[in-house]
Scaffold this active site. Structure first.
Site, PDB file in Angstrom:
ATOM      1  CG  ASP A  84     -12.037 -46.171   5.828  1.00 57.28           C
ATOM      2  OD1 ASP A  84     -11.147 -47.034   5.723  1.00 57.28           O
ATOM      3  OD2 ASP A  84     -11.797 -44.990   6.135  1.00 57.28           O
TER       4      ASP A  84
ATOM      5  CG  ASP B 282     -10.768 -44.487   9.978  1.00 62.14           C
ATOM      6  OD1 ASP B 282      -9.730 -44.044   9.439  1.00 62.14           O
ATOM      7  OD2 ASP B 282     -11.525 -43.777  10.675  1.00 62.14           O
TER       8      ASP B 282
ATOM      9  CG  HIS C 129      -8.966 -43.600  14.523  1.00 62.12           C
ATOM     10  ND1 HIS C 129      -7.952 -43.131  13.714  1.00 62.12           N
ATOM     11  CD2 HIS C 129     -10.131 -43.277  13.883  1.00 62.12           C
ATOM     12  CE1 HIS C 129      -8.484 -42.552  12.640  1.00 62.12           C
ATOM     13  NE2 HIS C 129      -9.800 -42.632  12.716  1.00 62.12           N
TER      14      HIS C 129
ATOM     15  CG  HIS D  84      -6.786 -40.903  16.512  1.00 62.63           C
ATOM     16  ND1 HIS D  84      -7.219 -40.067  15.510  1.00 62.63           N
ATOM     17  CD2 HIS D  84      -5.595 -41.396  16.100  1.00 62.63           C
ATOM     18  CE1 HIS D  84      -6.328 -40.077  14.527  1.00 62.63           C
ATOM     19  NE2 HIS D  84      -5.333 -40.874  14.859  1.00 62.63           N
TER      20      HIS D  84
ATOM     21  CG  HIS E 209     -14.468 -42.439  13.823  1.00 60.61           C
ATOM     22  ND1 HIS E 209     -14.021 -41.195  14.209  1.00 60.61           N
ATOM     23  CD2 HIS E 209     -13.668 -42.821  12.798  1.00 60.61           C
ATOM     24  CE1 HIS E 209     -13.010 -40.838  13.448  1.00 60.61           C
ATOM     25  NE2 HIS E 209     -12.767 -41.803  12.583  1.00 60.61           N
TER      26      HIS E 209
ATOM     27  CE  LYS F 241      -8.282 -45.134   5.449  1.00 65.91           C
ATOM     28  NZ  LYS F 241      -9.051 -44.328   6.394  1.00 65.91           N
TER      29      LYS F 241
ATOM     30  CB  CYS G 288     -11.368 -42.283   3.578  1.00 65.21           C
ATOM     31  SG  CYS G 288     -10.965 -41.841   5.290  1.00 65.21           S
TER      32      CYS G 288
END
Ligand code: VGL
Ligand code: ZN
Length: 202
Positions: free
Chosen positions: A8, A46, A48, A52, A81, A106, A151
């Site tokens: 990330d 990351d 989303h 989310h 984010h 993810k 993470c």
């Protein structure tokens, strides 16, 4: 066989981003130097969808860093984010991604967050990374990136449980530190037997 796992390193986690990790960009030159020492490089992103359920804005009356009860347990709520396709979700512009062979995205399921690169936060839904590593014969995973206490920590703990030898490069990670989460993370990592090395040792 060893691989580098870069977690990330995205604009929203760097200074100026919406979920800024203090000095998150400090690690970018360290990671770029480490990349030269590895033949196998894996990155996570990351990723989303808008709305989310890990976003505080998706819960009436909640603010960032409050918590909410999800189907799978308590979840910290974050500022919006790493929204899919946004510049905040892009990798830091100075990160050298040329040698990266696979990018694991993810957090793309609206109602499950995913800190770990192996399993989403329900601890059941797999990202497929275990199979990828086993098929490629990778046994040692050197983890770098953001954030140490979320993470990076969950990736290292799950990786150990999946039977990989996990190591954290201590000067190539950076933490958020919410209510002592950073100290807690280092303790959990130590208890789980995750190795700690410095970039200079590699
Ligand atoms: C992360 C919070 C929310 C991380 C991702 O990369 O550590 N933290 N989403
Ligand atoms: Zn996230």
């Amino acid at each position: 066989m060893k691989a580098l796992l870069i977690v990330d390193v995205q604009n929203d986690f760097c200074p100026g981003g919406s979920l800024e990790v203090p000095e998150g960009d400090r690690i970018v030159p360290v990671i770029n130097r480490l990349i030269e020492k590895f033949d196998h490089i894996i990155q996570t992103q990351d990723w989303h969808p808008e709305g989310h359920l890990s976003f505080a804005s998706s819960h009436q009356g909640k603010s960032p860093y409050d918590t909410a009860e999800m189907d799978y347990g308590t979840q910290v709520l974050w500022p919006d984010h790493c929204v899919q396709g946004s510049s905040g979700a892009d990798f830091h512009p100075d990160l050298n991604t040329t040698k990266t062979q696979v990018i694991i995205r993810k957090g793309f399921r609206k109602s499950i967050d995913s800190y770990s690169t192996f399993f989403e936060n329900d601890q059941k839904t797999s990202t497929g990374l275990t199979g990828y590593l086993r098929e490629r014969g990778i046994t040692e995973l050197y983890t770098v990136g953001l954030a140490t206490d979320f993470c990076v920590k969950w990736s290292a703990l799950d990786g150990m449980e999946q039977g990989f030898n996990m190591h954290i490069v201590e000067d190539a990670v950076q933490g958020i530190d919410l209510n002592g989460s950073l100290e807690q993370a280092w303790k959990e990592l130590g208890d789980a037997g995750v190795g700690v090395v410095s970039a200079a040792e590699l």
